[in-house]
Scaffold this motif. Structure first.
Motif, mmCIF file in Angstrom:
data_model
loop_
_atom_site.group_PDB
_atom_site.id
_atom_site.type_symbol
_atom_site.label_atom_id
_atom_site.label_comp_id
_atom_site.label_asym_id
_atom_site.label_seq_id
_atom_site.Cartn_x
_atom_site.Cartn_y
_atom_site.Cartn_z
ATOM 1 N N PRO A 231 0.807 -1.239 0.000
ATOM 2 C CA PRO A 231 0.000 0.000 0.000
ATOM 3 C C PRO A 231 0.831 1.276 0.000
ATOM 4 O O PRO A 231 0.392 2.298 -0.532
ATOM 5 C CB PRO A 231 -0.823 -0.129 1.290
ATOM 6 N N LEU A 232 2.044 1.232 0.572
ATOM 7 C CA LEU A 232 2.870 2.437 0.676
ATOM 8 C C LEU A 232 3.963 2.488 -0.381
ATOM 9 O O LEU A 232 4.847 3.345 -0.313
ATOM 10 C CB LEU A 232 3.492 2.527 2.074
ATOM 11 N N ALA A 233 3.902 1.587 -1.355
ATOM 12 C CA ALA A 233 4.891 1.549 -2.443
ATOM 13 C C ALA A 233 6.307 1.408 -1.901
ATOM 14 O O ALA A 233 7.258 1.983 -2.446
ATOM 15 C CB ALA A 233 4.764 2.788 -3.331
ATOM 16 N N MET A 234 6.447 0.631 -0.843
ATOM 17 C CA MET A 234 7.770 0.318 -0.317
ATOM 18 C C MET A 234 8.286 -0.917 -1.055
ATOM 19 O O MET A 234 8.369 -2.017 -0.512
ATOM 20 C CB MET A 234 7.689 0.093 1.196
ATOM 21 N N ASP A 235 8.634 -0.701 -2.323
ATOM 22 C CA ASP A 235 8.875 -1.815 -3.240
ATOM 23 C C ASP A 235 10.140 -2.597 -2.929
ATOM 24 O O ASP A 235 10.284 -3.745 -3.359
ATOM 25 C CB ASP A 235 8.943 -1.292 -4.674
ATOM 26 N N GLY A 236 11.075 -2.010 -2.205
ATOM 27 C CA GLY A 236 12.310 -2.719 -1.879
ATOM 28 C C GLY A 236 12.332 -3.314 -0.493
ATOM 29 O O GLY A 236 13.270 -4.031 -0.137
ATOM 30 N N ALA A 237 11.300 -3.045 0.321
ATOM 31 C CA ALA A 237 11.273 -3.526 1.702
ATOM 32 C C ALA A 237 10.972 -5.021 1.736
ATOM 33 O O ALA A 237 10.155 -5.528 0.959
ATOM 34 C CB ALA A 237 10.235 -2.759 2.504
ATOM 35 N N HIS A 238 11.626 -5.731 2.653
ATOM 36 C CA HIS A 238 11.447 -7.181 2.716
ATOM 37 C C HIS A 238 11.978 -7.711 4.040
ATOM 38 O O HIS A 238 12.691 -7.007 4.772
ATOM 39 C CB HIS A 238 12.179 -7.873 1.564
ATOM 40 N N LEU A 239 11.627 -8.967 4.327
ATOM 41 C CA LEU A 239 12.157 -9.644 5.502
ATOM 42 C C LEU A 239 13.267 -10.622 5.143
ATOM 43 O O LEU A 239 14.258 -10.740 5.850
ATOM 44 C CB LEU A 239 11.056 -10.408 6.245
ATOM 45 N N SER A 240 13.098 -11.346 4.031
ATOM 46 C CA SER A 240 14.073 -12.384 3.693
ATOM 47 C C SER A 240 14.719 -12.115 2.340
ATOM 48 O O SER A 240 15.768 -11.486 2.255
ATOM 49 C CB SER A 240 13.416 -13.763 3.739
ATOM 50 N N ASP A 241 14.066 -12.552 1.257
ATOM 51 C CA ASP A 241 14.655 -12.404 -0.063
ATOM 52 C C ASP A 241 14.392 -11.009 -0.614
ATOM 53 O O ASP A 241 13.242 -10.563 -0.678
ATOM 54 C CB ASP A 241 14.082 -13.452 -1.021
ATOM 55 N N PRO A 242 15.440 -10.307 -1.056
ATOM 56 C CA PRO A 242 15.228 -8.956 -1.600
ATOM 57 C C PRO A 242 14.518 -9.005 -2.945
ATOM 58 O O PRO A 242 14.738 -9.919 -3.739
ATOM 59 C CB PRO A 242 16.649 -8.419 -1.758
ATOM 60 N N PRO A 243 13.638 -8.052 -3.234
ATOM 61 C CA PRO A 243 12.987 -7.988 -4.551
ATOM 62 C C PRO A 243 14.014 -7.743 -5.648
ATOM 63 O O PRO A 243 15.149 -7.316 -5.383
ATOM 64 C CB PRO A 243 12.033 -6.787 -4.410
ATOM 65 N N GLY B 201 16.275 -6.192 -8.282
ATOM 66 C CA GLY B 201 16.846 -4.863 -8.397
ATOM 67 C C GLY B 201 17.318 -4.255 -7.094
ATOM 68 O O GLY B 201 17.934 -3.188 -7.095
ATOM 69 N N VAL B 202 17.039 -4.926 -5.969
ATOM 70 C CA VAL B 202 17.459 -4.424 -4.663
ATOM 71 C C VAL B 202 18.702 -5.181 -4.214
ATOM 72 O O VAL B 202 18.748 -6.410 -4.282
ATOM 73 C CB VAL B 202 16.328 -4.584 -3.630
ATOM 74 N N ARG B 203 19.709 -4.454 -3.784
ATOM 75 C CA ARG B 203 20.968 -5.058 -3.355
ATOM 76 C C ARG B 203 21.089 -4.933 -1.837
ATOM 77 O O ARG B 203 20.953 -3.841 -1.286
ATOM 78 C CB ARG B 203 22.151 -4.352 -4.024
ATOM 79 N N THR B 204 21.327 -6.046 -1.179
ATOM 80 C CA THR B 204 21.479 -6.028 0.273
ATOM 81 C C THR B 204 22.823 -5.407 0.634
ATOM 82 O O THR B 204 23.876 -5.891 0.211
ATOM 83 C CB THR B 204 21.396 -7.447 0.851
ATOM 84 N N ALA B 205 22.802 -4.333 1.391
ATOM 85 C CA ALA B 205 24.041 -3.684 1.816
ATOM 86 C C ALA B 205 24.785 -4.576 2.802
ATOM 87 O O ALA B 205 24.183 -5.375 3.525
ATOM 88 C CB ALA B 205 23.731 -2.331 2.451
ATOM 89 N N THR B 206 26.091 -4.455 2.825
ATOM 90 C CA THR B 206 26.921 -5.166 3.793
ATOM 91 C C THR B 206 27.028 -4.336 5.060
ATOM 92 O O THR B 206 27.329 -3.141 5.010
ATOM 93 C CB THR B 206 28.326 -5.415 3.228
#
Length: 550
Positions: free
Chosen positions: A208-220, A222-227
């Motif tokens: 609903p809030l267009a938080m398209d990169g937010a996640h708990l486990s696997d990143p969507p 185009g999203v890169r998990t920062a170190t």
């Protein structure tokens, strides 16, 4: 010395002085650079100011080169996640499926032994305001891995541990930040909603809030998990959570995800969540007197209120704050854990109010010679190991028993820090001019007491005991319903091992008294009239656990 997800300590100016125009990216870059360039932690920040328009900055302590983070980097936001779990609870309340005055026990499996105080139950309002009376972490040594402290916890562990908790005051009467209570809330909300926390957050908050990169486990895509990094600039691993408990601190998000979240709270991003978000912002009354909304810290300012929350994991820090009346918000995400060196509050609040001090980078420098000499010696950490502090040329090094020596750096904020791991030695000078220090590690703060030379010599000369004598102490000593201490002889050494934890050696220091100096543990064995060992008392960190031998 366990790492914990940390709350925010608010310290703000009495009034706001806001710029007359929306901040530009270049202006924000300059502010962040002033705070960060040259910082000895090597941190990188993703920062946004929301005031109708959005200014963004991606800045690192190293001024040269490109930032290692960017618009598509996902950060662990730690305890800011709790505000999203409250949003899920508020949504349930809006739909008539929950109420803040419901007992927590009603949301847990039937038969769960939830503690009460003189018949007063823990209500949901107590959980979302950290006034439940539950401890910061579940008892029984369940959190024992500093590198990834919550990874092995399951809902069953948390529910079982409730039987080991005794409330010392009525729920609602005292403020005590509790990750334990927040993990139970995560589990309770998902259970009441009938869906997993991952799906709940994705369907009812992120989408609903267009938080398209937010996640708990696997990143969507185009999203890169920062170190993540420790504040001594070393890369460190991610934190993990059981999916049902991840509402305590498991969300990963990009800067724009958090911008959208703040915009929604400021009314700049209308959605079906508006009523639930508004409910989370309303003050929640408790007898504690602590200003709180639903997991939002509240700071009253000249008749207005700032909502804020700070988060920290092993390798990341985060800060989110907004002023709904002035329609302004700030987000600061760091790829470095900064709790031990003050966190992100000063920068974040400065972005809301220029009269709040910005803070300055911590720069490595040379410690004064008299300070180096004053700290040399043997020190006992309260509830922790004994440490030797020695000179190493123009620096200090520390060494705990049976461990290697570690060199300490020194920064212009006046703190020493190990070059090889995440900790802080903070000197303090007494009125008589003598120095002492506190040791900061893993979210804990331990006071150090200087050990006099004669005490050290006495410990070194403690007589060794023969295996037959050590065997008098062997046995199992229940300390809690879910934890026992097993004492056994291996070779010519006495070892102890708590349920679910590693074994550690015990050194004799007096008749029937042993210690494990590395862990700040002293064990005193008790005998009956016939001279048989019948019980022990374990002393650690000011607490005493007693167990009868079986």
């Amino acid at each position: 010395m366990h790492r914990v997800l940390r709350p925010l300590a608010l310290a703000v100016a009495a009034t706001f002085a806001l710029p007359a125009h929306a901040m530009t990216d270049a202006e924000l870059d300059a502010i962040v650079a002033k705070r960060l360039h040259g910082d000895r932690t090597g941190a990188c920040f993703a920062v946004a100011v929301i005031d109708g328009a959005v200014a963004r900055s991606f800045t690192c302590a190293a001024a040269d080169g490109s930032p290692r983070i960017g618009a598509h980097s996902a950060f662990e936001i730690g305890s800011v996640t709790k505000t999203m779990t409250s949003t899920l609870l508020a949504d349930l309340i809006e739909r008539g499926k929950a109420d803040l005055d419901d007992p927590l026990a009603d949301y847990l499996p039937e038969g769960t032994a939830v503690p009460e105080f003189e018949g007063a139950p823990i209500l949901l309002r107590h959980v979302v305001t950290h006034t439940s009376g539950l401890p910061a972490l579940p008892p029984g040594g369940l959190v024992n891995d500093m590198a990834d402290p919550y990874a092995k916890l399951t809902p069953q562990d948390l529910l079982a541990a409730l039987s080991d908790v005794t409330l010392d005051r009525a729920p609602g009467t005292g403020f005590e930040y509790s990750n334990y209570a927040s993990m139970l809330l995560s589990y309770a909300v998902a259970r009441r909603a009938g869906e997993g926390m991952d799906a709940l957050l994705r369907e009812r908050v992120f989408t609903p809030l267009a938080m398209d990169g937010a996640h708990l486990s696997d990143p969507p895509a185009g999203v890169r998990t920062a170190t993540g990094h420790t504040p001594n600039a070393q890369a460190t691993g991610a934190w993990h959570f059981d999916p049902a408990l991840a509402g305590v601190g498991g969300v990963r998000a990009t800067l724009d995800d958090m911008v959208h979240y703040v915009q929604a709270h400021l009314g700049q991003r209308p959605s079906a969540l508006d009523a639930a978000l508004e409910r989370t912002r309303q003050p929640v009354e408790t007898a504690s007197g602590q200003p709180m909304a639903m997991n939002w810290m509240l700071a009253p300012l000249e008749g207005r209120t700032v909502h804020a929350h700070e988060g920290g994991t092993g390798g990341f820090s985060s800060f989110v704050a907004f002023d709904t009346e002035r329609n302004r918000g700030a987000v600061v995400l760091s790829d470095t854990a900064l709790t031990s060196v003050g966190g992100l509050g000063s920068l974040g609040l400065h972005l809301l109010d220029q009269r709040v001090p910005l803070g300055a980078p911590r720069k490595a420098t040379q410690a004064p010679v008299d300070l180096l000499d004053a700290l040399v010696g043997t020190w006992q950490l309260q509830g922790g190991p004994r440490m030797e502090v020695r000179r190493k040329d123009d620096a200090l090094e520390i060494q705990a028993p049976r461990q290697p020596a570690f060199e300490l750096g020194y920064d212009d904020a006046g703190d020493f820090y190990p070059l090889a791991f995440d900790a802080l030695l903070r000197p303090q000078q007494s009125a008589d001019g003598a120095y002492r220090f506190t040791w900061h590690q893993g979210g804990g703060v331990l006071a150090a007491r200087r050990v006099e030379a004669d005490a050290t010599a006495a410990l070194a000369s403690a007589p060794a005991l023969a295996p037959a004598q050590l065997g008098e102490y062997a046995g199992t000593y229940p300390l809690m319903p879910s934890m026992a201490l097993e004492v056994r002889v291996q070779g010519d050494t006495l070892f102890a091992q708590a349920t679910g934890q590693g074994a550690f050696p015990l050194a004799p220091v007096a008749a029937d008294v042993f210690e494990a100096a590395e862990y700040g543990i002293e064990i005193r064995f008790e005998r009956d009239d016939a001279g048989e060992v019948t019980a022990l008392a374990l002393h650690q960190g000011g607490q005493i656990l007693r167990g009868a031998r079986r």
